[in-house]
Design an enzyme around this catalytic site. Sequence first.
Site, short mmCIF file in Angstrom:
data_model
loop_
_atom_site.label_atom_id
_atom_site.label_comp_id
_atom_site.label_asym_id
_atom_site.label_seq_id
_atom_site.Cartn_x
_atom_site.Cartn_y
_atom_site.Cartn_z
N LYS A 1 0.85 -1.20 0.00
CA LYS A 1 0.00 0.00 0.00
C LYS A 1 0.88 1.24 0.00
CE LYS A 1 -2.97 2.62 3.19
NZ LYS A 1 -4.13 2.56 4.07
N ASN B 1 -3.35 2.98 12.34
CA ASN B 1 -2.59 4.20 12.63
C ASN B 1 -1.30 3.73 13.30
OD1 ASN B 1 -5.50 6.11 13.16
ND2 ASN B 1 -3.86 6.71 11.80
N LYS C 1 0.85 5.22 0.79
CA LYS C 1 0.16 6.39 1.32
C LYS C 1 0.41 7.55 0.37
CE LYS C 1 -1.93 6.90 4.22
NZ LYS C 1 -3.37 6.99 4.42
N HIS D 1 1.33 -0.11 10.67
CA HIS D 1 2.48 0.82 10.68
C HIS D 1 3.69 0.18 11.36
CE1 HIS D 1 -0.54 3.79 9.62
NE2 HIS D 1 0.28 4.82 9.76
N HIS E 1 -7.66 -1.14 8.76
CA HIS E 1 -6.93 0.12 8.81
C HIS E 1 -5.95 0.12 9.98
CE1 HIS E 1 -6.82 4.17 10.79
NE2 HIS E 1 -6.46 4.53 9.58
O1 GKR Z 1 -0.27 7.51 9.60
O2 GKR Z 1 -0.12 9.16 8.18
C1 GKR Z 1 -0.68 8.14 8.63
C2 GKR Z 1 -1.91 7.63 7.92
O3 GKR Z 1 -2.29 8.50 6.89
C3 GKR Z 1 -3.05 7.41 8.89
O4 GKR Z 1 -3.26 8.57 9.64
C4 GKR Z 1 -4.34 7.04 8.21
O5 GKR Z 1 -5.36 7.00 9.16
O6 GKR Z 1 -3.32 4.93 7.68
C5 GKR Z 1 -4.39 5.70 7.60
C6 GKR Z 1 -5.24 5.49 6.40
O7 GKR Z 1 -5.25 4.41 5.89
O8 GKR Z 1 -5.95 6.43 6.02
MG MG Z 2 -6.85 4.91 4.50
#
Ligand code: GKR
Ligand code: MG
Length: 418
Positions: free
Chosen positions: A187, A318, A189, A345, A316
């Site tokens: 995945k 964090n 981001k 994460h 999901h």
């Molecule tokens: O840790 O920056 C991050 C992610 O963007 C997280 O805040 C999100 O909630 O992983 C997440 C997502 O799938 O949207």
């Molecule tokens: Mg997401």
Amino acid sequence: MKIEDVVLTPVAFADPPLLNVMGVHEPFALRSVVQVRCEDGVVGLGESYGDAAFLGEVRKVVPELAGHDVFDLPGLKRIVTKALAGTVLTDAHGLIGGFSIRKTIASVYALFEVACLDAQGHYLGRPVADLLGGKARDAVDFSAYLFYKYGAHIGAQEDSWGEVVTPEQLVGEAKRMVEEYGFRSIKLKGGVFEPAQEVDGIRALAEAFPGHPLRIDPNAAWTVETSIRVAEELDGVLEYLEDPTPGIEGMAKVAERASMPLATNMCVVNFGDIEPAFRARAIGVLLSDHHFWGGMRDTQALSVTCESFGVGLSMHSNSHLGISLAAMVHVAAATPHLTYACDTHWPWKTADVIAPGALEFVEGAVKVPEKPGLGIEIDPDALARAHEDFVRCGLTKRDDVTYMRQWTPGFEPNTARW
Ligand code: GKR
Ligand code: MG
């Protein structure tokens, strides 16, 4: 089995400068750890968000729990609902959609529900997955969670991942993650750079990792038009497209034109969102998360709902520590319909609060611990160090936006920015 007392420990752990639509991760991520201490010396563990607002709500519940039976989960829900009395927590934990009383109660309840299930498991001598109906799988698949990132925090030395902003650097990051953990799904981001640059990143990953399912998640950074264009450009390349654009209505417009399923952890974030989202056929995959969907048992209820409507289930994440990973593994293992590799994460952190060894990644999957409860133990020294870090770092909420302004003065986070 009655609760004697509850110890709440806010903790912080080092987090690299990971980029997203809101800005950049600060040097520390915040979490809360609860130890629910029961008669007979049984202790149940829970982990969740660690921002001040969330901790404030958790602190309202803690004094109400002495004497409560850990097997009485409806009673626990009543205690949480009463203690919170109409509070609505805003999202200080990062990109998990809208807020409501229902979601606030669900999030605070989930922290204690996990700890009660862990305590139940210890008492009965059975893993939590057994209490949730039994394992549908022995190990839970996770995906490589790639981030664009800066090489170093402000004033600090470069971290071991270095800067990741180009397609080549992205492939390098993915290689390390896949080599170290054996992940299959990957995945990215997104929502950080112009969509064309992120499409190039996905194309480079597709070339470097043939046969690996790919996902991109710009956290609603794109307009409907851009999302449709990107979906067309990545036709045949993506396993799913996660939260390209804000809102159920926008997602439905994109879903109508996209060949791949759309996924979300932003526009469907509590049970009230399901009817409008499913009716509009806005999503094909829902990312569950026991931390805000009301715990492990409600995640299973969510799964049955999704299965009934032909919607797939993923998970999901964090920034989190080992207690949360253990809970994620148990609930995913006991949820047959959760067939997509889950987000985590995990590779981005370097410390934990649990004793090492209970949760290992082999070929991208974590075997469900067989010991009672969650199958993990607190490392008291590590917990004390993480609490010291919490006190020392001085952070009280996640604020990727303000931190980003140290790199880009005037930075404004924008959904549907491109
Ligand atoms: O840790 O920056 C991050 C992610 O963007 C997280 O805040 C999100 O909630 O992983 C997440 C997502 O799938 O949207
Ligand atoms: Mg997401």
